[in-house]
Design a protein around this motif. Sequence first.
Motif, PDB file in Angstrom:
ATOM      1  N   GLY A   1      58.884 -33.444 -25.346  1.00 48.27           N
ATOM      2  CA  GLY A   1      58.306 -33.631 -24.022  1.00 48.27           C
ATOM      3  C   GLY A   1      58.171 -35.103 -23.722  1.00 48.27           C
ATOM      4  N   GLU A   2      57.425 -35.423 -22.670  1.00 46.07           N
ATOM      5  CA  GLU A   2      57.286 -36.820 -22.290  1.00 46.07           C
ATOM      6  C   GLU A   2      56.522 -37.620 -23.333  1.00 46.07           C
ATOM      7  OE1 GLU A   2      55.579 -37.118 -18.453  1.00 46.07           O
ATOM      8  OE2 GLU A   2      57.288 -36.229 -17.413  1.00 46.07           O
ATOM      9  N   ASP A   3      55.592 -36.987 -24.038  1.00 42.81           N
ATOM     10  CA  ASP A   3      54.735 -37.739 -24.953  1.00 42.81           C
ATOM     11  C   ASP A   3      54.708 -37.167 -26.362  1.00 42.81           C
ATOM     12  OD1 ASP A   3      53.473 -35.429 -24.305  1.00 42.81           O
ATOM     13  OD2 ASP A   3      51.506 -36.337 -23.914  1.00 42.81           O
ATOM     14  N   PHE A   4      55.678 -36.326 -26.721  1.00 38.33           N
ATOM     15  CA  PHE A   4      55.703 -35.821 -28.090  1.00 38.33           C
ATOM     16  C   PHE A   4      57.106 -35.399 -28.476  1.00 38.33           C
ATOM     17  CE2 PHE A   4      55.159 -31.992 -25.603  1.00 38.33           C
ATOM     18  CZ  PHE A   4      55.950 -31.061 -26.250  1.00 38.33           C
ATOM     19  N   ARG A   5      57.347 -35.358 -29.786  1.00 37.70           N
ATOM     20  CA  ARG A   5      58.601 -34.881 -30.363  1.00 37.70           C
ATOM     21  C   ARG A   5      58.245 -33.955 -31.533  1.00 37.70           C
ATOM     22  NH1 ARG A   5      59.840 -37.254 -26.425  1.00 37.70           N
ATOM     23  NH2 ARG A   5      61.310 -38.971 -26.144  1.00 37.70           N
ATOM     24  N   VAL A   6      58.846 -32.782 -31.562  1.00 39.35           N
ATOM     25  CA  VAL A   6      58.542 -31.804 -32.602  1.00 39.35           C
ATOM     26  C   VAL A   6      59.845 -31.292 -33.206  1.00 39.35           C
ATOM     27  CG1 VAL A   6      57.675 -29.469 -33.008  1.00 39.35           C
ATOM     28  CG2 VAL A   6      56.310 -31.070 -31.688  1.00 39.35           C
ATOM     29  N   LEU A   7      59.881 -31.219 -34.546  1.00 39.46           N
ATOM     30  CA  LEU A   7      61.024 -30.657 -35.258  1.00 39.46           C
ATOM     31  C   LEU A   7      60.528 -29.502 -36.118  1.00 39.46           C
ATOM     32  CD1 LEU A   7      61.358 -34.150 -35.816  1.00 39.46           C
ATOM     33  CD2 LEU A   7      63.663 -33.236 -35.782  1.00 39.46           C
ATOM     34  N   VAL A   8      61.220 -28.369 -36.050  1.00 40.66           N
ATOM     35  CA  VAL A   8      60.804 -27.162 -36.768  1.00 40.66           C
ATOM     36  C   VAL A   8      61.845 -26.832 -37.837  1.00 40.66           C
ATOM     37  CG1 VAL A   8      60.155 -24.743 -36.557  1.00 40.66           C
ATOM     38  CG2 VAL A   8      59.660 -26.335 -34.684  1.00 40.66           C
ATOM     39  N   TYR A   9      61.394 -26.726 -39.095  1.00 42.22           N
ATOM     40  CA  TYR A   9      62.271 -26.491 -40.234  1.00 42.22           C
ATOM     41  C   TYR A   9      61.901 -25.177 -40.918  1.00 42.22           C
ATOM     42  CZ  TYR A   9      62.627 -31.614 -39.875  1.00 42.22           C
ATOM     43  OH  TYR A   9      62.780 -32.889 -39.439  1.00 42.22           O
ATOM     44  N   GLU A  10      62.832 -24.709 -41.723  1.00 42.42           N
ATOM     45  CA  GLU A  10      62.522 -23.622 -42.634  1.00 42.42           C
ATOM     46  C   GLU A  10      61.475 -24.110 -43.636  1.00 42.42           C
ATOM     47  OE1 GLU A  10      65.244 -20.553 -45.182  1.00 42.42           O
ATOM     48  OE2 GLU A  10      65.593 -22.674 -45.501  1.00 42.42           O
ATOM     49  N   TYR A  11      60.456 -23.306 -43.873  1.00 43.16           N
ATOM     50  CA  TYR A  11      59.390 -23.692 -44.797  1.00 43.16           C
ATOM     51  C   TYR A  11      59.776 -23.350 -46.234  1.00 43.16           C
ATOM     52  CZ  TYR A  11      54.904 -23.760 -47.208  1.00 43.16           C
ATOM     53  OH  TYR A  11      53.896 -24.028 -48.110  1.00 43.16           O
ATOM     54  N   LEU A  12      59.591 -24.309 -47.135  1.00 40.13           N
ATOM     55  CA  LEU A  12      59.907 -24.089 -48.546  1.00 40.13           C
ATOM     56  C   LEU A  12      58.605 -24.019 -49.340  1.00 40.13           C
ATOM     57  CD1 LEU A  12      63.003 -26.426 -48.990  1.00 40.13           C
ATOM     58  CD2 LEU A  12      62.911 -24.017 -48.396  1.00 40.13           C
ATOM     59  N   LYS A  13      58.431 -22.939 -50.031  1.00 41.10           N
ATOM     60  CA  LYS A  13      57.146 -22.568 -50.616  1.00 41.10           C
ATOM     61  C   LYS A  13      56.599 -23.569 -51.618  1.00 41.10           C
ATOM     62  CE  LYS A  13      55.053 -18.866 -53.382  1.00 41.10           C
ATOM     63  NZ  LYS A  13      55.290 -17.559 -54.043  1.00 41.10           N
ATOM     64  N   ASN A  14      57.464 -24.166 -52.434  1.00 41.32           N
ATOM     65  CA  ASN A  14      56.975 -24.986 -53.543  1.00 41.32           C
ATOM     66  C   ASN A  14      56.854 -26.471 -53.224  1.00 41.32           C
ATOM     67  OD1 ASN A  14      56.388 -23.193 -55.776  1.00 41.32           O
ATOM     68  ND2 ASN A  14      58.552 -22.660 -55.711  1.00 41.32           N
ATOM     69  N   GLY A  15      56.922 -26.818 -51.953  1.00 44.42           N
ATOM     70  CA  GLY A  15      56.668 -28.204 -51.573  1.00 44.42           C
ATOM     71  C   GLY A  15      57.749 -29.149 -52.055  1.00 44.42           C
ATOM     72  N   SER A  16      57.358 -30.388 -52.305  1.00 47.91           N
ATOM     73  CA  SER A  16      58.333 -31.408 -52.701  1.00 47.91           C
ATOM     74  C   SER A  16      58.398 -31.554 -54.217  1.00 47.91           C
ATOM     75  CB  SER A  16      57.974 -32.762 -52.085  1.00 47.91           C
ATOM     76  OG  SER A  16      56.882 -33.352 -52.753  1.00 47.91           O
ATOM     77  N   LEU A  17      59.527 -32.048 -54.682  1.00 50.06           N
ATOM     78  CA  LEU A  17      59.689 -32.340 -56.103  1.00 50.06           C
ATOM     79  C   LEU A  17      58.660 -33.364 -56.562  1.00 50.06           C
ATOM     80  CD1 LEU A  17      61.260 -32.202 -58.780  1.00 50.06           C
ATOM     81  CD2 LEU A  17      62.833 -33.908 -57.843  1.00 50.06           C
ATOM     82  N   GLY A  18      58.355 -34.340 -55.694  1.00 49.53           N
ATOM     83  CA  GLY A  18      57.349 -35.344 -56.041  1.00 49.53           C
ATOM     84  C   GLY A  18      55.999 -34.725 -56.309  1.00 49.53           C
ATOM     85  N   ASP A  19      55.612 -33.741 -55.476  1.00 50.78           N
ATOM     86  CA  ASP A  19      54.332 -33.061 -55.684  1.00 50.78           C
ATOM     87  C   ASP A  19      54.300 -32.350 -57.029  1.00 50.78           C
ATOM     88  OD1 ASP A  19      53.231 -33.850 -53.317  1.00 50.78           O
ATOM     89  OD2 ASP A  19      53.829 -32.067 -52.208  1.00 50.78           O
ATOM     90  N   VAL A  20      55.393 -31.654 -57.344  1.00 52.55           N
ATOM     91  CA  VAL A  20      55.419 -30.875 -58.584  1.00 52.55           C
ATOM     92  C   VAL A  20      55.443 -31.788 -59.811  1.00 52.55           C
ATOM     93  CG1 VAL A  20      56.727 -29.171 -59.908  1.00 52.55           C
ATOM     94  CG2 VAL A  20      56.562 -28.961 -57.426  1.00 52.55           C
ATOM     95  N   LEU A  21      56.240 -32.857 -59.748  1.00 54.46           N
ATOM     96  CA  LEU A  21      56.378 -33.736 -60.915  1.00 54.46           C
ATOM     97  C   LEU A  21      55.138 -34.579 -61.171  1.00 54.46           C
ATOM     98  CD1 LEU A  21      60.000 -35.214 -60.736  1.00 54.46           C
ATOM     99  CD2 LEU A  21      59.114 -33.572 -62.390  1.00 54.46           C
ATOM    100  N   HIS A  22      54.515 -35.034 -60.079  1.00 44.17           N
ATOM    101  CA  HIS A  22      53.482 -36.058 -60.236  1.00 44.17           C
ATOM    102  C   HIS A  22      52.071 -35.565 -59.928  1.00 44.17           C
ATOM    103  CE1 HIS A  22      56.889 -38.573 -60.777  1.00 44.17           C
ATOM    104  NE2 HIS A  22      57.254 -38.548 -59.511  1.00 44.17           N
ATOM    105  N   GLY A  23      51.847 -34.257 -60.132  1.00 39.78           N
ATOM    106  CA  GLY A  23      50.473 -33.778 -60.109  1.00 39.78           C
ATOM    107  C   GLY A  23      49.971 -33.297 -58.781  1.00 39.78           C
TER     108      GLY A  23
END
Length: 984
Positions: free
Chosen positions: A753-775
């Motif tokens: 819109g005029e004042d926002f941008r939104v991107l919608v992705y498929e949700y991946l249950k286990n989050g990021s590799l960084g989250d899993v590796l680093h606590g």
Amino acid sequence: MAHPNFSFFLVLLLALLFSTHSASPSPTNVISVLLKAKNHQLIDSENRLSDWTNTTQYAPCDWTGVTCNSSTVISIDLRSFNLNGSFPSLFCKIHTLRHLNLFDNNLSGTISSDSISFCSHLHSLNLSSNYFTGNLPDFGAHFTNLTSLDLSSNNFSGHVPESFGSFPALKVLCLVNNLLNGTFPEFLTNLSTLTDLQLAYNPFQPSRLPSTIGKLAKLENMFLSFLNLNGVIPECIGNLSALRNLDLSQNSLSGEIPSSIGDLASVEQIELYRNQLSGELPNTFSNLKSLLRFDASENKLVGRIPISLAALPLESLALNDNFISGSVPQVLSSNPNLYQLKVFNNNLTGSLPLDLGKHSGLVDIDVSGNNLEGTLPPYLCYRKKLQRLVTFSNKFSGVIPQLYGECTSLNYIRIFDNSLSGKLPVGFWNLPGLTFLENRNNRLEGSIHPSISNARGLTRLLISGNDFSGGFIPEICNLKELVVIDMSHNRFSGQLPSCITTLKNLEKLDLQGNMFTGVIPNTVSSWTVLTDLDLSSNKFSGEIPSELGDLQVLTYLDLSRNLLSGEIPVTLIKLKLDVFNVSDNALEGVVPVVFDNELFSPSLMGNPGLCSPDLKLLPPCSEQKASSLWKVMLLFVVTLVLLGLLFCLLIMTQRLPYFEENMRRSLKITTFQRVEFNEEDVLNELVDENIIGLGGSGKVYRVKMETGQTVAVKKLFGVDENAETDHVFWSEVESLGNIRHVNIVKLLFTCSGEDFRVLVYEYLKNGSLGDVLHGGKVGEVLDWAKRYEIAEGTAQGLAYLHHDCVPAIVHRDVKSNNILLDEEYRPQLADFGLAKMLNKKDDRECMSRVAGSYGYIAPEYAYTLKVTEKSDVYSFGVVLLELISGKRPNDPLFGDSQDIVKWARSVFSSYMQESTHTGHHLKGLAQLVDPSMGASSRECKEIEKVLDIALICTAASPDNRPSMRKVVELLKGLKLLRSSHAEA
């Protein structure tokens, strides 16, 4: 004794067998053989061999890549034809064939000893830069005519077969950049005809350079870098009198450099850097009359540089990162061929010869990081060729010679951290090709000369810590390429010219510790990339410009110890500041809410007129001081009430559907995947309780639809047509809009819109590799099998971007936090906000932006500001090291100025040496491997091979890194090896 008739028939039988094997096919049969090889062993996807038909006039001699001699095929050269398939052994059925070159294709699979045996009549064979795997084939004793064999840049593993030491005519042997992991093949020293031996960049087991190496009397090129060589350099190295290039760099060689090195009468280049050599440099260098380049950096050498070395016609001398002591010898000044002198980061003492440069055409001199003293030699640029002058971190004193101001060839000057004094030569300020000027921390005085406006290419003006005076002259505003200005800690005075804000490339402005007066310029709209602004410890007056709040990337703002008055502008709360300091001024009023916490308390002290309702170190705000704040709050409440009434009125008059329809029309919706919900379903759920992440460009939400599907939604910050937000948004859309790959995150749709941008992705249950590796996800541990699959999947995703997308896409921000994991821990690359397509016209502009994340950025970015596919390869190598070690790229464990790459190389080198002495090859790997995996011995062997891949991916030079397609093949080859072991 055998019957005479029996012997006769035996000889006759052998002759018939030999003639059957050696006879060449007829011309018709040659065509048949070539076509059969093309159709059954090769895949010509680009149709490069379209003229291989038997209808051509002079077939096959007029075919592409085929060379004949009197209608006889003698050479097939198909280099860089992008061919797929297997090794075309059928070519070798043509017994007249002498040369076969298949360099730089996509051939794969193994090469058996049986298939290679048909090629015994070849004189040269080049299979380099393909994807062959498995063991090297055994060539056998009948390759009597082979003179050149190049199998480099493949995925061959295991030992070098002993038959490689039996080629009677071989001159060139190149096995560089494979996965060979046996011991150093000493039998190669039997190749008495060898002139070129290249084995570098193979993960050999720790081995010694054999004493028999001196037998290779005809050897001209010895390239044995990065082979895990240890022990001493044998004295017999001096027997190689024909040697022109000796490269033993990046090993673990120890002991002294043998004096016999002085017997290498023909040597032009000696590379010994990154070893553990000790002792003094031998005096026998005086015999090396042809030596042009010598690099013994990063060793443990001691003593003085011998006069004999300094007297040589060197182009390059690098002795950095050693422990050499002593002075630079006087004979350097009389060397007519001296082109490049580099002796940085040693412990050299004494002075530089006064005539240095007078009798030579010096182009590059770097003597930084020593204990040199005295004056700078006046004739360094006597022949007007000097381009780089680097003398920082020494004890040089006296004035800078006048002749330096006439050195129009100079483009790079770093002479900081010395005791130089006096005024700079006038010409020194206006050198036309100057791009980098760093004179920090000396005792220089005088003012900046107006002629500096001629140095139009200057990007960094670093003159802090001197005794310069005068004003900030407006001529500096002509230097439109300036990125950094550091004039701090001098005696500059006067007002800043308003034109300073026109420097649109400026990233850092540091004027602290001077006597500048007047107001701070407020027309700062051109400072779009400014990140650091330090005007502290001056005499600036007036109010803090509210326009500073519009500098979107500003993270460092220090205005302390001035005479500033008025209130702290509320607009500053828009900034994402790491450092904010306005202490010791005359500011007044209420502290804005963002800064009204203990974190910023020291940065507000020394302003008697400031008040705060929360900070104990500041006086509380009286009603009078707070009245303006209450007025603002009252106005805000009234506005909300009026808006509410208007909204109710719209409902009552049934105009709300019309209002909603107009708003919907103003939205731009782009759908990339089939979904069962619309933009309203998503936008209504973007509330704080659904936030799962906060990044530099926006917030990430987890939204569960009524259909049961869960999606990830990224809402970007601060939309503006020229803002970084739009760049991130369109990069994501452009990169992911047409991509369909199992290892790349799926972009479902976008809404803007005029004042926002939104991107919608498929949700991946286990989050990021960084989250899993680093606590980030407590209690979750990835075993080695999962980590390997993550590595392989990520590599496949990157290979798809680099090699299968047209145009190719460079991600530019590969890191563990941008690798998402589904419920089965399958990886998907995400966050394409920095991605670039390589053939766009604006690549130069986009590539000049800061791209990537600290710890993952390839080293060449620091000096080229250009990110290529090989930059992604480096970042992927860092991710591999994370997977192996479980550590972050900049773990405090590594120590100062260390990252995971340097740490891993250091530990890897140490354990390789230790395993040589203890025999426990895998025991030393424990320091590198994440103990939470509980890896078995078999898995540790796999981890070691993946570590090899990681170290190759993170090579300092982009040219030494493999492509991502090659990395995929390396990982797949390891997987096949694992499967075969499991079956066994």
